[in-house]
Design an enzyme around this catalytic site. Sequence first.
Site, mmCIF file in Angstrom:
data_model
loop_
_atom_site.group_PDB
_atom_site.id
_atom_site.type_symbol
_atom_site.label_atom_id
_atom_site.label_comp_id
_atom_site.label_asym_id
_atom_site.label_seq_id
_atom_site.Cartn_x
_atom_site.Cartn_y
_atom_site.Cartn_z
ATOM 1 N N TYR A 15 40.684 2.792 -39.650
ATOM 2 C CA TYR A 15 41.293 1.757 -40.186
ATOM 3 C C TYR A 15 40.123 0.859 -40.660
ATOM 4 C CZ TYR A 15 45.230 2.222 -37.047
ATOM 5 O OH TYR A 15 46.392 2.637 -36.424
ATOM 6 N N ASP A 16 40.602 0.126 -41.965
ATOM 7 C CA ASP A 16 39.676 -0.750 -42.662
ATOM 8 C C ASP A 16 39.661 -2.030 -42.281
ATOM 9 O OD1 ASP A 16 41.870 -1.796 -43.886
ATOM 10 O OD2 ASP A 16 41.661 -0.757 -45.777
ATOM 11 N N MET A 17 39.007 -2.933 -42.979
ATOM 12 C CA MET A 17 38.892 -4.578 -42.441
ATOM 13 C C MET A 17 40.290 -5.059 -42.712
ATOM 14 S SD MET A 17 35.865 -4.844 -41.469
ATOM 15 C CE MET A 17 35.657 -6.668 -41.376
ATOM 16 N N MET A 18 41.173 -4.592 -43.235
ATOM 17 C CA MET A 18 42.655 -5.194 -43.493
ATOM 18 C C MET A 18 43.349 -4.754 -42.443
ATOM 19 S SD MET A 18 42.625 -4.764 -47.762
ATOM 20 C CE MET A 18 42.222 -3.236 -47.719
ATOM 21 N N ILE A 20 44.498 -1.609 -42.160
ATOM 22 C CA ILE A 20 45.414 -0.579 -42.512
ATOM 23 C C ILE A 20 44.568 0.750 -42.386
ATOM 24 C CG2 ILE A 20 47.088 -1.765 -43.653
ATOM 25 C CD1 ILE A 20 45.463 -1.141 -46.211
#
Length: 139
Positions: A15-18, A20
Amino acid sequence: MQVCEVAIEPRYFEYDMMGIIYHSHYLEWFELGRLSLIRQLGFDYFDMEQSGYISPVHEMKVEYKRGIRYGESVLLKTRIIDNGGVKTVYGYEVYNGEGTLCVEGSSSHYVVRREDFKPVQFKKVFPEWYAAFAEAATP
């Protein structure tokens, strides 16, 4: 048409910082689906490598429709779109746990000799694979 389904439980680092799935991880999942489909058809990519051939990516396409969010389960569906005797095209669909199509894509692969990367005719070098792929391909 034969479809290989693989359930995926995304790992935290994907997952990224958003919150997702980071876009490049879908390419890894596509490869997981391709190898799983090959096994489902009764073959092993490692056997191809051991016989002196490899199947590198020629082209990769990805269309992102909706992000997969943290905590969602994933279902990857893989199929053969085209098996032309030299190039094989695989299709991929990634669904979230609610059954929503989130990502779809394709990859095309040639079979080449490992020693010099010279393309070979898949149907001549691996006739059993070719026949099974042709039978499994999308009509």
